[in-house]
Every structure is written in structure tokens, then in C-alpha cells.
Design a protein around this motif. Structure first.
Motif, PDB file in Angstrom:
ATOM      1  N   LEU A 164     -15.272  -2.770  13.787  1.00  0.00           N
ATOM      2  CA  LEU A 164     -14.559  -2.262  12.106  1.00  0.00           C
ATOM      3  C   LEU A 164     -14.482  -3.235  11.515  1.00  0.00           C
ATOM      4  N   LEU A 165     -15.402  -2.584   9.908  1.00  0.00           N
ATOM      5  CA  LEU A 165     -15.170  -3.170   9.147  1.00  0.00           C
ATOM      6  C   LEU A 165     -14.847  -2.208   7.428  1.00  0.00           C
ATOM      7  N   VAL A 166     -13.868  -3.073   7.516  1.00  0.00           N
ATOM      8  CA  VAL A 166     -13.091  -1.741   6.038  1.00  0.00           C
ATOM      9  C   VAL A 166     -13.147  -2.707   4.732  1.00  0.00           C
ATOM     10  N   VAL A 167     -13.777  -1.952   3.740  1.00  0.00           N
ATOM     11  CA  VAL A 167     -14.035  -3.317   2.257  1.00  0.00           C
ATOM     12  C   VAL A 167     -13.135  -2.513   1.677  1.00  0.00           C
ATOM     13  N   HIS A 168     -12.584  -2.769   0.278  1.00  0.00           N
ATOM     14  CA  HIS A 168     -12.225  -1.942  -0.413  1.00  0.00           C
ATOM     15  C   HIS A 168     -11.740  -2.314  -2.034  1.00  0.00           C
ATOM     16  N   HIS A 169     -11.429  -2.349  -2.866  1.00  0.00           N
ATOM     17  CA  HIS A 169     -11.114  -3.392  -3.993  1.00  0.00           C
ATOM     18  C   HIS A 169      -9.694  -3.674  -3.935  1.00  0.00           C
ATOM     19  N   ASP A 170      -9.263  -5.300  -4.874  1.00  0.00           N
ATOM     20  CA  ASP A 170      -8.423  -5.074  -4.866  1.00  0.00           C
ATOM     21  C   ASP A 170      -7.200  -5.419  -5.798  1.00  0.00           C
ATOM     22  N   THR A 171      -6.773  -3.741  -5.734  1.00  0.00           N
ATOM     23  CA  THR A 171      -5.397  -3.084  -6.735  1.00  0.00           C
ATOM     24  C   THR A 171      -5.253  -4.208  -7.412  1.00  0.00           C
ATOM     25  N   ARG A 172      -5.078  -5.377  -7.265  1.00  0.00           N
ATOM     26  CA  ARG A 172      -4.330  -6.432  -7.642  1.00  0.00           C
ATOM     27  C   ARG A 172      -5.247  -7.327  -8.505  1.00  0.00           C
ATOM     28  N   HIS A 173      -5.950  -6.908  -9.007  1.00  0.00           N
ATOM     29  CA  HIS A 173      -7.319  -7.528  -9.616  1.00  0.00           C
ATOM     30  C   HIS A 173      -8.236  -6.388 -10.056  1.00  0.00           C
ATOM     31  N   GLY A 174      -9.123  -6.722 -11.202  1.00  0.00           N
ATOM     32  CA  GLY A 174     -10.150  -5.874 -11.627  1.00  0.00           C
ATOM     33  C   GLY A 174     -10.001  -5.940 -13.313  1.00  0.00           C
ATOM     34  N   SER A 175     -10.978  -5.830 -13.797  1.00  0.00           N
ATOM     35  CA  SER A 175     -11.172  -4.870 -15.627  1.00  0.00           C
ATOM     36  C   SER A 175     -10.003  -4.342 -15.662  1.00  0.00           C
ATOM     37  N   GLY A 176      -9.203  -4.581 -16.918  1.00  0.00           N
ATOM     38  CA  GLY A 176      -8.135  -2.966 -17.525  1.00  0.00           C
ATOM     39  C   GLY A 176      -6.752  -3.585 -16.909  1.00  0.00           C
ATOM     40  N   GLU A 177      -5.997  -2.698 -17.379  1.00  0.00           N
ATOM     41  CA  GLU A 177      -4.798  -2.597 -16.969  1.00  0.00           C
ATOM     42  C   GLU A 177      -3.780  -2.079 -15.084  1.00  0.00           C
ATOM     43  N   HIS A 178      -3.697  -3.490 -14.695  1.00  0.00           N
ATOM     44  CA  HIS A 178      -3.245  -3.097 -13.386  1.00  0.00           C
ATOM     45  C   HIS A 178      -1.928  -2.841 -12.561  1.00  0.00           C
ATOM     46  N   GLY A 179      -1.016  -2.409 -13.563  1.00  0.00           N
ATOM     47  CA  GLY A 179       0.101  -2.562 -13.445  1.00  0.00           C
ATOM     48  C   GLY A 179       0.686  -1.466 -13.286  1.00  0.00           C
ATOM     49  N   GLY A 180       2.076  -1.763 -11.864  1.00  0.00           N
ATOM     50  CA  GLY A 180       2.443  -0.471 -11.860  1.00  0.00           C
ATOM     51  C   GLY A 180       1.650   0.693 -10.466  1.00  0.00           C
ATOM     52  N   GLY A 181       1.577   1.713 -10.007  1.00  0.00           N
ATOM     53  CA  GLY A 181       1.417   2.483  -8.651  1.00  0.00           C
ATOM     54  C   GLY A 181       0.503   2.512  -9.558  1.00  0.00           C
ATOM     55  N   GLU A 182      -0.209   3.472 -11.176  1.00  0.00           N
ATOM     56  CA  GLU A 182      -1.107   4.239 -11.025  1.00  0.00           C
ATOM     57  C   GLU A 182      -1.946   3.444 -11.721  1.00  0.00           C
ATOM     58  N   HIS A 183      -3.280   3.112 -11.630  1.00  0.00           N
ATOM     59  CA  HIS A 183      -4.433   2.233 -12.395  1.00  0.00           C
ATOM     60  C   HIS A 183      -5.104   4.074 -12.892  1.00  0.00           C
TER      61      HIS A 183
END
Length: 239
Positions: A164-183
Motif C-alpha cells: 500500500l502506497l499513500v502519498v500526499h502533500h505535507d500541509t506544513r510546507h508549500g507556497s503561500g500561507e499555511h497557518g491554522g487549520g484551513e489553507h
């Protein structure tokens, strides 16, 4: 020539396909579409949505595996499915968007790849339990539910000895602002992430990879994301 086969399934919400691109130049992701019509509209609004290349995490994690029966969950425009077929896998690929599947079939035909295409979502496709030596979910847009239906479906489909291989973006990194529960409209808590699948991989499973790693994509939606979470586990048993 290909011997591609189409299989129709009823269309339901909670469909596995990669997250959408940034909603505005600062890079915040909007919430993914939630039904077939919305996904078709999204794919129909661009000549191509994704990069056309197989996902790097898939290539890295699968190269050492013995080819067998593979399921590509949320195949989009078909790059992963075509790559797997070209490397000896017997591939079933599903997506809720008929527009995406039309492009995927064209990609497979051009590459001479044989793929079984399923028009539908993970929860309504009626796939047999334990049928796949590889279940790959790359950036799936699967809605979380209290009973973990999508997570359990992913686990259930893997054959003994399979991966089983599950991959997703790490929501702690990336472009733009990623603070709080909603992006910017995309709330990670609404969607199935590798961390939601991992707790189900207890007795009878060996977790081989569970890590955050950097990623580099040359183009297409999602290229602004800089890190992925990669979960790879093997179901014990088999020959």
C-alpha cells in the motif's frame, strides 16, 4: 495498440483524485471538487491539468517491487497508470472524471500501454478485497468520515504480500500561507492523509516507509508544493 477496457461504476462523492492547484498567486489551495461534474468541469477548463509525468514518489517506491496487479486510485490523466503498465504491472486505474479518463486512455494508446479503466470512485467501484499487489493513492481527494470508510477500503484491497502506497502533500510546507487549520479553503482535516491510514496498519502489516521528503515537479497543478508525506506498507503473508 492497446487492449484497454472500460468499466463503469456509479458516481459518488468522496472521490480519489489529486488536490487542485493554487486558488490564487500566493499559492493557497482551494478545496477539491466533490463530485463528478465538478471534476469534469475542472479538467475541461484546461488542455492538461497535471505534469504528464509519473509521480516521483511512486517511481521511487515501486521500482524495486515485483510487478503484479496494481490499482491506481484517482488516476487523473493517467501518467502513473501508464508508467506502471510500461514496467510490467497489470494496471487497473479509476477516476470519477470521464474527461480525465478520456485523456488517460489517449495517453495509454500513444504509449502502447494496456490499462483497465474504471469510471467511478474508490467507495463505489465494487473492487474485490485482496485483489491487488500494489494499491497506489497519490494525493487522493478522499473525504474523511467517522467510520474511516476510505482508509479501510484502501487497506482492504491489498493482497497478502502486497504493498500500500499513500502519498500526499505535507500541509506544513508549500507556497503561500499555511497557518491554522484551513489553507485558503482547503482544510486538511476534511481529507484522508497518510496519517489517517497509518493507524490501520497494525497486526499483519509492516510499515516500511513513513516520512516527509522534498519533492520537485517541473509543471502542472501542485508544482508549488515542496514536500510530500510518503507512507508505504506491506501486508504480511503471501508466497
Amino acid at each position: 495498440m492497446t487492449d484497454d477496457q472500460d468499466v463503469r461504476a456509479d458516481l459518488l462523492p468522496g472521490v480519489p483524485t489529486p488536490p487542485p492547484p493554487p486558488a490564487h498567486p500566493r499559492g493557497r489551495a482551494a478545496a477539491p471538487p466533490t463530485d463528478a461534474a465538478e471534476w469534469d468541469a475542472r479538467y475541461g477548463g484546461a488542455e492538461r491539468v497535471w505534469s504528464g509525468e509519473p509521480n516521483g514518489a511512486l517511481v521511487h517506491e515501486v521500482r524495486g517491487l515485483r510487478p503484479g496487479r496494481a490499482l491506481d486510485v484517482g488516476c487523473g490523466e493517467g501518467a502513473d497508470a501508464v508508467w506502471l503498465a510500461g514496467h510490467g504491472w497489470d494496471v487497473t486505474a479509476l477516476d470519477v472524471s470521464g474527461v480525465a479518463l478520456s485523456r488517460a486512455r489517449a495517453h495509454a494508446t500513444a504509449a502502447g500501454a494496456a490499462v483497465t479503466w474504471v469510471h467511478g470512485g474508490l467507495l463505489d467501484a465494487a473492487l474485490p478485497a485482496g485483489a491487488f499487489d500494489l494499491v497506489s493513492a497519490q494525493y487522493p481527494a478522499l473525504r474523511r468520515t467517522p467510520d474511516a470508510r476510505a482508509e479501510r477500503a484502501l487497506v482492504r484491497l491489498v493482497a497478502p504480500g502486497g504493498t500500500l502506497l499513500v502519498v500526499h502533500h505535507d500541509t506544513r510546507h508549500g507556497s503561500g500561507e499555511h497557518g491554522g487549520g484551513e489553507h485558503g479553503g482547503f482544510d486538511p482535516d476534511d481529507w484522508v492523509l497518510p496519517r489517517d491510514v497509518a493507524p490501520l496498519l497494525t497486526a499483519g502489516w509492516l510499515v516500511e516507509v513513513d516520512e516527509v521528503r522534498e519533492r520537485a515537479v517541473r509543471g502542472g497543478a501542485g508544482a508549488h508544493h515542496t514536500h510530500d508525506v510518503v507512507l508505504r506498507a506491506r501486508r504480511l503473508g503471501g508466497g
